[in-house]
Design an enzyme around this catalytic site. Structure first.
Site, PDB file in Angstrom:
ATOM      1  CD  GLU A   1     -80.435  85.853  67.858  1.00  0.00           C
ATOM      2  OE1 GLU A   1     -80.218  84.949  66.964  1.00  0.00           O
ATOM      3  OE2 GLU A   1     -80.388  86.900  67.830  1.00  0.00           O
TER       4      GLU A   1
ATOM      5  CD  GLU B   1     -83.442  90.896  71.572  1.00  0.00           C
ATOM      6  OE1 GLU B   1     -82.329  91.449  71.102  1.00  0.00           O
ATOM      7  OE2 GLU B   1     -83.597  89.735  72.103  1.00  0.00           O
TER       8      GLU B   1
HETATM    9  C1  IPT Z   1     -79.670  90.024  70.431  1.00  0.00           C
HETATM   10  C2  IPT Z   1     -80.004  89.134  71.414  1.00  0.00           C
HETATM   11  O1  IPT Z   1     -81.319  88.363  71.293  1.00  0.00           O
HETATM   12  C3  IPT Z   1     -79.980  89.705  73.094  1.00  0.00           C
HETATM   13  O2  IPT Z   1     -79.928  88.656  73.806  1.00  0.00           O
HETATM   14  C4  IPT Z   1     -79.031  90.503  73.060  1.00  0.00           C
HETATM   15  O3  IPT Z   1     -77.734  89.934  72.798  1.00  0.00           O
HETATM   16  C5  IPT Z   1     -79.092  91.575  72.009  1.00  0.00           C
HETATM   17  O4  IPT Z   1     -79.055  91.079  70.811  1.00  0.00           O
HETATM   18  C6  IPT Z   1     -77.952  92.645  72.094  1.00  0.00           C
HETATM   19  O5  IPT Z   1     -77.724  93.054  73.119  1.00  0.00           O
HETATM   20  S1  IPT Z   1     -79.006  88.922  69.240  1.00  0.00           S
HETATM   21  C7  IPT Z   1     -77.979  90.100  68.148  1.00  0.00           C
HETATM   22  C8  IPT Z   1     -76.996  89.278  67.255  1.00  0.00           C
HETATM   23  C9  IPT Z   1     -78.944  90.647  67.053  1.00  0.00           C
END
Ligand code: IPT
Length: 948
Positions: A409, A479
């Site tokens: 990010e 993710e």
């Molecule tokens: C995404 C991040 O990469 C991770 O660190 C964590 O924040 C996750 O989301 C949520 O828990 S960023 C999100 C804006 C898609």
């Protein structure tokens, strides 16, 4: 204006070039972990640097444990933000209020410390920056919190009374590069070690150990700046550094983590090597290891411990890897920074594919339209390159590391390209990952986070929009499956896509563990609990493990979803089809067993001979003849794949995969009847049951029953609540807006028929014309009580319902619970993958799933019958069963576990419908097939006494 070191964009001064990290060689080492003297100041310049001078007396100072964070040791407090910088965005400046920890440690050299050679001082992790002095001489300063930094200190050392002084600021320019979604936890949180560097030792070395799957040959070459010998006795390898040895080997894979012990011997030092032979490449648009595409069944792992934060001991790291392996996880993304290096040793040893991610995130610039983003500002590029080099150099000799990741990010920018170029030149042997740049200009893999199923499917088919070149890259979800609170739902549907489309090479659930901080009043604290602002609440508790590392139901479900063996079949025909979903291993490490269950209890079991099945192949085997055919009984086979022998990560017998194959369905409930309801003393009696004049059940047999009625509300889960930053309302917001948390029950009629009591009612929220017409029809055969409920929606319902069923209270019923249905753990419509049908015993308290922020939990699916507090309920349609010592309203109001104070009454919910869970706390909501849309429901339950 001249900025102090901690506010300049440079990575630091005075440190040695980065090099590979190894735990131990025959060179002397002295751990400087332990109690240090500590003083906290409110600003960076509140104190001068006199404390670093020789002879300074820290008698008035406190003590602190190193490694550790001072905010978890009684000095100041932790602060949680997700994306937002907790300070004004004005890089590289940081606030004047900048908690500053001065650390002092006095040490003697061991008596046998070598006189010749030199020594280095290594810091494995300091947040957010450090300035270091030894014996009054300043060594330099560094930023890059989760990376190793070394100083040469040889001539400064003396046999006794060495004074090591370290000044740590909570905020530095480096903080702008470390905006990961986690607690801000300053301190010296990883090891501090003094390492002897003998004369003739290598400054660094690079182990190149590839594998040619066509010939079965491993090629080993160790490059080093000094001459040395490389030996691997088991392979008969004895070559000079820089020289190549090609030998037949067993390759390293995450499934078969074969390591060979070797030694790199230079004139001054013998360094143990653990060599794994493997080749990673992107070929034909696929990530291949040793010539074969891999499917990543991964998790994102932050380093976290509820008491010590990101200071983890070896046992905790090992516990993480063991838990991952035991739950069929084969990959870990080190989100969002290189982990303690010992963790990577464990991944090498026990077998996990690793995406090693650089300590870099500038997410908070999203709040200012990415203006001033350091990754697109050349002044910061040296700092970015320093971070890339520190990661690659430190971790390059780990076979488990198969991809480098530039960070998380950060948007896009020239600095990222510079990092990518540097990494490619230094280590062509590993592909590059970065999610934040949709152009994929600097990466070898197309990676996304939280894309919904439909989009992932179109990527799988190659019909997604976007640059043409990207369509030829392998795809991963770095993710997905946001494991916040109850959930995540939708995992099976993703897995089906991964298994269908070759290009989809799997994903990494977000995330491994809840970052709840142990707290005397709250149980576990989350954002805002320390009075900090701004904060992001319990978004920091979104793991598959609770903070104490107990697996949550989400992890148990994930284990089932990603089973590396698929067991299917036809229970009636007695045939089982077994598919090996491993990428490298055959099934010879597994032993298969069967059990034959009658009405949920096993009546016979045995072993099932399964021939060796190569990866990707299937076989069909016959079950033995069914042992009995219970009359009217429900029967099924349960087939399990277990470890045939103990491994380094689980004992023999450990269940890797399973399936249940139904044979006969059970009998349908006989309907009692024949008893007439009568009015008596202002009450209504129906056989063993008493009702008030309004037709509300008061008691059954000797049992008091409270408040039995239709229930539609649940305490919203984090996934129901959705993403606070999204404009569209979450499902929970829509529920509350409609008023489903406060429906009114209007009584319309109480009808005493010949063999039934019928109570008619309308259940509806205030201020709306939507409603549910409800009819409760009660019948009895003199001992049992049958309730049939009709629920008919009125009006245009466009919102799914949280639940539909009945709820009632049983005073004094806390204690044992038995049920025949899915178990042993919690399950919801889209998270029920691991529910095993059987007869289960538990306890009302043990049925609760202790989410850090209380929310709907604890349902058990497909319940044929349940016993609680002397009452038995039989249901023909397999409802969801929940029992708890507080009401849904209490659960909804609770913010932390201790808010849930048990009352005298056990509240039971029997839900004929439940809305799914989804993953909307960060990602797609409930898939349409799991939505509870309004329809005409009819369900019945038979009540009897257990004779308790
Ligand atoms: C995404 C991040 O990469 C991770 O660190 C964590 O924040 C996750 O989301 C949520 O828990 S960023 C999100 C804006 C898609």
């Amino acid at each position: 204006m001249d900025l102090p070191h901690h506010e300049d964009v440079s990575p630091g001064t005075g440190t040695l070039p980065p090099r590979s990290w190894y735990a131990a060689s025959d060179a002397a080492a002295l751990s400087l972990n332990g109690p240090w003297r500590f003083r906290l100041s409110p600003t960076a310049d509140a104190q001068d640097d006199a404390f670093a001078a020789d002879g300074y007396d820290p008698a008035a100072w406190d003590q602190i444990a190193v490694p550790g964070h001072w905010v978890l040791q009684g000095h100041g407090a932790p602060h949680y933000t997700n994306q937002l910088y907790p300070f004004p965005v004005d890089p590289p400046r940081v606030p004047t209020e900048n908690p500053t920890g001065d650390h002092l440690r006095v040490f003697d050299l061991p008596a046998d410390w070598p006189e010749r050679g030199t020594a280095v001082l290594r810091f494995d992790g300091v947040e957010s920056c450090a300035r270091v002095w030894l014996n009054g001489t300043e060594l330099g300063d560094f930023k890059g919190s989760r990376l190793a930094h070394e100083f040469t200190v040889g001539p400064l050392l003396r046999p006794e009374g060495n004074v090591l002084a370290v000044r740590v600021h909570q905020w530095s320019a480096g903080s702008y590069l470390e905006d990961q979604d986690q607690w801000w936890l300053p301190g010296i949180f990883r090891d501090v070690t003094l390492l002897h560097r003998p004369e003739g030792c290598a400054a660094d070395f690079f182990v190149h150990s590839s594998y040619d799957h066509r010939t079965g040959t491993g090629t080993l070459r160790v490059d080093s700046d000094v001459q040395g010998r490389v030996t691997v006795p088991e392979l008969g390898v004895d070559v000079a550094t820089g020289e190549e040895a090609a030998v037949p080997v067993r390759p390293w894979t995450a499934e078969t983590p074969r390591l060979y012990d070797g030694v790199l011997a230079t004139a001054g030092e013998r360094i143990p090597l653990r060599v794994g032979f493997r080749t990673v490449a992107v070929e034909d648009g696929l990530i291949k290891v040793n010539g074969r595409p891999v499917l990543l069944r991964g998790v994102n792992r932050h380093e976290f411990h509820p008491e010590t934060g990101r200071a983890l001991d070896l046992e905790t790291m090992r516990a993480d890897v063991l838990l991952m392996k035991r739950h069929n996880i084969n990959a870990v993304r080190t989100s969002h920074y290189p982990p303690h290096p010992a963790f990577l040793d464990l991944c090498d040893e026990l077998g996990l594919w690793v995406i090693d991610e650089c300590d870099l995130e500038t997410h908070g610039f999203t709040a200012v339209g990415w203006r001033g983003n350091p990754v697109d500002d050349d002044r910061w590029t040296p700092a970015l390159l320093d971070r890339a080099a520190r990661m690659v150099e430190r971790d390059k000799n780990h076979p488990s590391v198969v991809l480098w990741s530039l960070g998380n990010e950060c948007g896009t920018g020239r600095g990222l390209t510079a990092m990518a170029d540097w990494i490619r030149a230094r280590d062509p042997g590993r592909p590059l990952h970065y999610e934040g740049d949709r152009s994929c200009a600097d990466t070898d893999v197309y990676s996304r986070m939280y894309a919904d199923h439909a989009e992932v499917e179109s990527i799988g088919r190659g019909t997604d929009e976007g640059p043409e070149a990207r369509r030829h890259l392998p795809f991963i979800l770095c993710e997905y499956g946001h494991a916040m609170g109850n959930g995540p739902g939708g995992l099976s549907e993703y897995q089906r896509l991964f298994e269908t489309y070759e290009r989809l090479q799997g994903g990494f659930v977000w995330e491994w563990i809840d970052h709840g901080i142990a707290h005397p009043a709250y149980g576990y604290a989350y954002g805002g609990d320390f009075g900090e602002r701004p904060h992001d609440g319990n978004f920091v508790c979104d793991g598959l493990l609770f903070p104490d590392r107990t697996p949550s139901p989400g992890l148990v479900a994930y284990k089932k979803v990603i089973e590396p063996v698929r067991i299917e079949g036809d229970g009636r025909a007695g045939t089982v089809r077994i598919t090996n979903l491993h990428d490298f291993a055959d099934l010879s490490h597994l032993a298969f067993t069967w059990s034959y269950d009658v009405d949920g209890e096993s009546v016979a079991d045995g072993t099932l001979a399964v021939p060796t099945v190569a990866p990707g192949e299937s076989t069909e085997v016959k079950l033995p003849p069914a042992p009995t055919r219970g009359k009217d009984a429900e029967t099924r086979w349960t087939v399990r794949a277990r470890l045939a022998r103990g491994t380094a990560w689980a004992p023999g017998g450990h269940v890797v995969a399973w399936a249940q194959l139904p044979v006969e369905v059970g009998m349908i409930l006989p309907v009692p009847g024949g008893t007439a309801p009568v009015r008596e003393d202002g009450r209504i009696r129906l056989g063993p049951a008493a009702f008030d004049a309004h037709g509300t059940l008061l008691s059954f047999g000797g049992l008091t029953v409270e408040g039995l009625r239709v229930d539609v509300w649940r305490a919203p889960t984090d996934n129901d609540n959705g993403m606070p930053w999204r404009p569209e309302p979450s499902v929970a917001a829509r529920w509350r807006a409609l008023g489903l948390d406060r429906v009114q029950h209007r009584l319309d009629a109480v009808e005493l028929g010949e063999d039934a009591l019928t109570v008619r009612s309308r259940v509806a929220p205030a201020a709306s014309d939507l409603g549910l017409r409800v009819a409760y029809r009660w019948q009895s055969d003199g001992t049992r009580l049958l309730l049939t409920v009709d629920v008919v929606p009125e009006g245009a319902w466009t919102v799914p319902l949280p639940r539909v069923g009945i709820r009632f209270g049983l005073p004094g019923a806390a204690g044992p619970v038995r049920w025949f249905g899915g178990g042993p753990g919690e399950a919801y419509p889209d998270t029920a993958q691991a529910a095993l049908v059987g007869v289960w015993e538990s306890d009302v308290d043990a049925l609760q799933t202790p989410y850090v922020r209380p929310q709907e939990n604890g349902a058990r699916p497909d319940v044929r019958w349940a016993e609680v507090g002397g009452l038995r309920i039989d249901s023909d349609h397999g409802p969801w069963f929940t029992a708890r010592r507080w009401t849904t309203e209490h659960l909804d109001a609770a913010r932390h576990r201790p808010d849930l104070v048990p009352g005298d009454t056990v509240w039971v919910n029997l839900d004929s419908g439940l809305h799914g869970i989804g993953s909307q706390s960060c990602g797609p909501g409930v898939l349409p097939q799991y939505e509870l849309t309004a329809t005409h429901w009819r369900f019945s339950h038979t009540f009897s006494l257990t004779g308790r």
